[in-house]
Design a protein around this motif. Sequence first.
Motif, PDB file in Angstrom:
ATOM      1  N   ALA A 172      28.348  11.895  33.768  1.00 46.12           N
ATOM      2  CA  ALA A 172      27.711  13.198  33.964  1.00 46.12           C
ATOM      3  C   ALA A 172      28.684  14.089  34.707  1.00 46.12           C
ATOM      4  CB  ALA A 172      26.405  13.046  34.747  1.00 46.12           C
ATOM      5  N   SER A 173      28.548  15.401  34.521  1.00 47.61           N
ATOM      6  CA  SER A 173      29.434  16.364  35.168  1.00 47.61           C
ATOM      7  C   SER A 173      28.625  17.528  35.705  1.00 47.61           C
ATOM      8  CB  SER A 173      30.488  16.884  34.182  1.00 47.61           C
ATOM      9  OG  SER A 173      31.286  15.836  33.693  1.00 47.61           O
ATOM     10  N   GLY A 174      29.167  18.223  36.698  1.00 52.02           N
ATOM     11  CA  GLY A 174      28.490  19.373  37.276  1.00 52.02           C
ATOM     12  C   GLY A 174      28.899  20.662  36.585  1.00 52.02           C
ATOM     13  N   ARG A 175      28.069  21.683  36.728  1.00 51.91           N
ATOM     14  CA  ARG A 175      28.376  22.972  36.128  1.00 51.91           C
ATOM     15  C   ARG A 175      29.505  23.653  36.896  1.00 51.91           C
ATOM     16  NH1 ARG A 175      26.146  25.785  32.428  1.00 51.91           N
ATOM     17  NH2 ARG A 175      24.354  24.382  32.321  1.00 51.91           N
ATOM     18  N   PHE A 176      30.380  24.345  36.184  1.00 53.26           N
ATOM     19  CA  PHE A 176      31.473  25.073  36.819  1.00 53.26           C
ATOM     20  C   PHE A 176      30.911  26.256  37.614  1.00 53.26           C
ATOM     21  CE2 PHE A 176      35.200  23.885  33.765  1.00 53.26           C
ATOM     22  CZ  PHE A 176      35.062  22.566  34.166  1.00 53.26           C
ATOM     23  N   ARG A 177      31.266  26.334  38.871  1.00 53.01           N
ATOM     24  CA  ARG A 177      30.819  27.433  39.731  1.00 53.01           C
ATOM     25  C   ARG A 177      31.788  28.605  39.604  1.00 53.01           C
ATOM     26  NH1 ARG A 177      27.346  25.171  44.136  1.00 53.01           N
ATOM     27  NH2 ARG A 177      26.709  23.132  43.339  1.00 53.01           N
ATOM     28  N   PRO A 178      31.276  29.822  39.652  1.00 52.42           N
ATOM     29  CA  PRO A 178      32.081  30.983  39.234  1.00 52.42           C
ATOM     30  C   PRO A 178      33.107  31.519  40.219  1.00 52.42           C
ATOM     31  CG  PRO A 178      29.704  31.367  38.930  1.00 52.42           C
ATOM     32  CD  PRO A 178      29.849  30.168  39.793  1.00 52.42           C
ATOM     33  N   ALA A 179      32.915  31.333  41.528  1.00 51.93           N
ATOM     34  CA  ALA A 179      33.670  32.128  42.506  1.00 51.93           C
ATOM     35  C   ALA A 179      35.185  32.054  42.327  1.00 51.93           C
ATOM     36  CB  ALA A 179      33.284  31.721  43.927  1.00 51.93           C
ATOM     37  N   LEU A 180      35.737  30.855  42.100  1.00 53.01           N
ATOM     38  CA  LEU A 180      37.186  30.715  42.022  1.00 53.01           C
ATOM     39  C   LEU A 180      37.778  31.392  40.786  1.00 53.01           C
ATOM     40  CD1 LEU A 180      37.609  27.041  43.244  1.00 53.01           C
ATOM     41  CD2 LEU A 180      38.007  29.147  44.522  1.00 53.01           C
ATOM     42  N   PHE A 181      36.959  31.620  39.778  1.00 51.90           N
ATOM     43  CA  PHE A 181      37.449  32.292  38.572  1.00 51.90           C
ATOM     44  C   PHE A 181      37.793  33.752  38.852  1.00 51.90           C
ATOM     45  CE2 PHE A 181      35.319  28.590  36.951  1.00 51.90           C
ATOM     46  CZ  PHE A 181      36.065  28.214  35.841  1.00 51.90           C
ATOM     47  N   GLN A 182      37.302  34.279  39.972  1.00 55.08           N
ATOM     48  CA  GLN A 182      37.636  35.653  40.334  1.00 55.08           C
ATOM     49  C   GLN A 182      39.138  35.813  40.544  1.00 55.08           C
ATOM     50  OE1 GLN A 182      35.330  38.213  40.460  1.00 55.08           O
ATOM     51  NE2 GLN A 182      37.174  39.504  40.588  1.00 55.08           N
ATOM     52  N   ALA A 183      39.807  34.737  40.996  1.00 54.81           N
ATOM     53  CA  ALA A 183      41.259  34.800  41.215  1.00 54.81           C
ATOM     54  C   ALA A 183      41.992  35.086  39.909  1.00 54.81           C
ATOM     55  CB  ALA A 183      41.757  33.503  41.836  1.00 54.81           C
ATOM     56  N   ALA A 184      41.557  34.463  38.807  1.00 55.63           N
ATOM     57  CA  ALA A 184      42.194  34.705  37.506  1.00 55.63           C
ATOM     58  C   ALA A 184      41.940  36.131  37.043  1.00 55.63           C
ATOM     59  CB  ALA A 184      41.673  33.708  36.472  1.00 55.63           C
ATOM     60  N   ILE A 185      40.720  36.645  37.286  1.00 53.74           N
ATOM     61  CA  ILE A 185      40.402  38.020  36.898  1.00 53.74           C
ATOM     62  C   ILE A 185      41.241  39.003  37.709  1.00 53.74           C
ATOM     63  CG2 ILE A 185      38.581  39.766  36.926  1.00 53.74           C
ATOM     64  CD1 ILE A 185      36.577  37.523  36.306  1.00 53.74           C
ATOM     65  N   ASP A 186      41.331  38.774  39.030  1.00 58.10           N
ATOM     66  CA  ASP A 186      42.103  39.683  39.884  1.00 58.10           C
ATOM     67  C   ASP A 186      43.589  39.676  39.520  1.00 58.10           C
ATOM     68  OD1 ASP A 186      39.769  40.261  41.184  1.00 58.10           O
ATOM     69  OD2 ASP A 186      40.174  39.025  42.945  1.00 58.10           O
ATOM     70  N   ALA A 187      44.102  38.495  39.138  1.00 57.05           N
ATOM     71  CA  ALA A 187      45.525  38.382  38.824  1.00 57.05           C
ATOM     72  C   ALA A 187      45.839  38.746  37.377  1.00 57.05           C
ATOM     73  CB  ALA A 187      46.009  36.957  39.101  1.00 57.05           C
ATOM     74  N   GLY A 188      44.802  38.856  36.529  1.00 57.45           N
ATOM     75  CA  GLY A 188      45.031  39.179  35.123  1.00 57.45           C
ATOM     76  C   GLY A 188      45.740  38.077  34.361  1.00 57.45           C
ATOM     77  N   VAL A 189      45.373  36.807  34.650  1.00 56.77           N
ATOM     78  CA  VAL A 189      46.023  35.672  33.995  1.00 56.77           C
ATOM     79  C   VAL A 189      44.991  34.868  33.203  1.00 56.77           C
ATOM     80  CG1 VAL A 189      47.777  35.522  35.803  1.00 56.77           C
ATOM     81  CG2 VAL A 189      45.695  34.131  35.986  1.00 56.77           C
ATOM     82  N   PRO A 190      45.439  34.062  32.242  1.00 58.02           N
ATOM     83  CA  PRO A 190      44.497  33.254  31.468  1.00 58.02           C
ATOM     84  C   PRO A 190      43.979  32.059  32.247  1.00 58.02           C
ATOM     85  CG  PRO A 190      46.744  32.796  30.779  1.00 58.02           C
ATOM     86  CD  PRO A 190      46.821  33.933  31.759  1.00 58.02           C
ATOM     87  N   VAL A 191      42.901  31.490  31.731  1.00 50.20           N
ATOM     88  CA  VAL A 191      42.340  30.249  32.261  1.00 50.20           C
ATOM     89  C   VAL A 191      42.614  29.147  31.250  1.00 50.20           C
ATOM     90  CG1 VAL A 191      40.194  29.026  32.818  1.00 50.20           C
ATOM     91  CG2 VAL A 191      40.555  31.357  33.655  1.00 50.20           C
ATOM     92  N   ARG A 192      43.107  27.992  31.732  1.00 46.46           N
ATOM     93  CA  ARG A 192      43.400  26.858  30.848  1.00 46.46           C
ATOM     94  C   ARG A 192      42.465  25.697  31.182  1.00 46.46           C
ATOM     95  NH1 ARG A 192      48.308  26.815  28.315  1.00 46.46           N
ATOM     96  NH2 ARG A 192      47.189  25.314  27.033  1.00 46.46           N
ATOM     97  N   PRO A 193      41.378  25.501  30.431  1.00 43.70           N
ATOM     98  CA  PRO A 193      40.478  24.375  30.688  1.00 43.70           C
ATOM     99  C   PRO A 193      41.108  23.052  30.237  1.00 43.70           C
ATOM    100  CG  PRO A 193      39.403  26.135  29.430  1.00 43.70           C
ATOM    101  CD  PRO A 193      40.875  26.377  29.365  1.00 43.70           C
ATOM    102  N   VAL A 194      40.913  22.008  31.031  1.00 47.18           N
ATOM    103  CA  VAL A 194      41.402  20.668  30.698  1.00 47.18           C
ATOM    104  C   VAL A 194      40.261  19.677  30.892  1.00 47.18           C
ATOM    105  CG1 VAL A 194      43.044  18.834  31.267  1.00 47.18           C
ATOM    106  CG2 VAL A 194      43.754  21.232  31.419  1.00 47.18           C
TER     107      VAL A 194
END
Length: 341
Positions: A172-194
């Motif tokens: 089982a896995s937990g849902r991804f929480r949003p706050a840290l994704f703000q760093a990618a938005i602020d920096a204008g960079v892509p997100v690479r899920p693994v």
Amino acid sequence: MSHPWMPVSPCGDGCLTPEATRVGAVRRALRLTGAALVVTAGLLLVPVLAIPPCRDRVVRGVFRGLLAALGIRLVVHGELDGSGRGALVVSNHISFADILGLNATRPMRALAKREIASWPVLGTLASRAGTVFLDRERLSALPAAVDALATALRSGALITVNPEGTTWCGSASGRFRPALFQAAIDAGVPVRPVAVRYLAGGRETTRPAFIGPESLIASLRRTVAIPDLTLELTVCPEIAPGRAGDRRELAALADAAVASALGTVTVAGAALRPRGGRPAPVPEPDDGAGASTPSTATAEPAPMPEETAGRSATAPVSREPVSRERVSSTAVPRAAVRHRP
């Protein structure tokens, strides 16, 4: 738990795959000794980390050596290449070995809980590698951590974070929480899920998981006892800047990509994740603790004030733990699982 939004998971000893076979005591001792020697060699090579052309080669070699010493085979599907630009690498979090596999594939900086900085040997290596440390017990420290991540991402760094905020068993896995994704938005960079998965003898296993209140040593001893252990990393297509409207949508896209790669479905109380589609939004706390920690079960807390602003007073708020369960798992009763069409 120092505040209501501290990430937790219900995983414990009952989540562990039954132990079919076990490596002998001599071989386990040799694996632990070999890992200690690799870590010692890594410490001696710390001065080399200041030389950019040599850094990636040394870091990759140390982490590959650690995996080999611990008896863990690494299999990677896809390419994890920053191509000279920054990217936020996000993954589900199962074991201490996750970070070994990611850095053996492509050396990168990480976000980690503050306590790791004080660990003997490993803390020194993490600090020298440019790790960003987060005090998970203080929500007021989160904005500074997000700013530090964004600055590093703008400089072209690859940074790995664990948006679940804690380790899960892997079944089982937990849902991804949003706050840290703000760093990618602020920096204008892509997100690479693994997507991260462990196999023993070709079959999925949860035994390497770092779960409950156990120590790193206890998890390490259980891991080195597993014969024919494989760490499998599946690199999902990147999520380009601007594809998501906000950090919550960006987290949902990354969550769905990892779930698809692992072949998971959601458990009752979570949003239905149809095949090939986005999950329906579920209100959840927007804390950003993305550093691993063992945890114990507790109910999902109410959303933070910033997430309830502007929401209708009659909008339902889910207070059930949110998790994903593997299709092949028998840990959840059949009636409790909403299968994808």
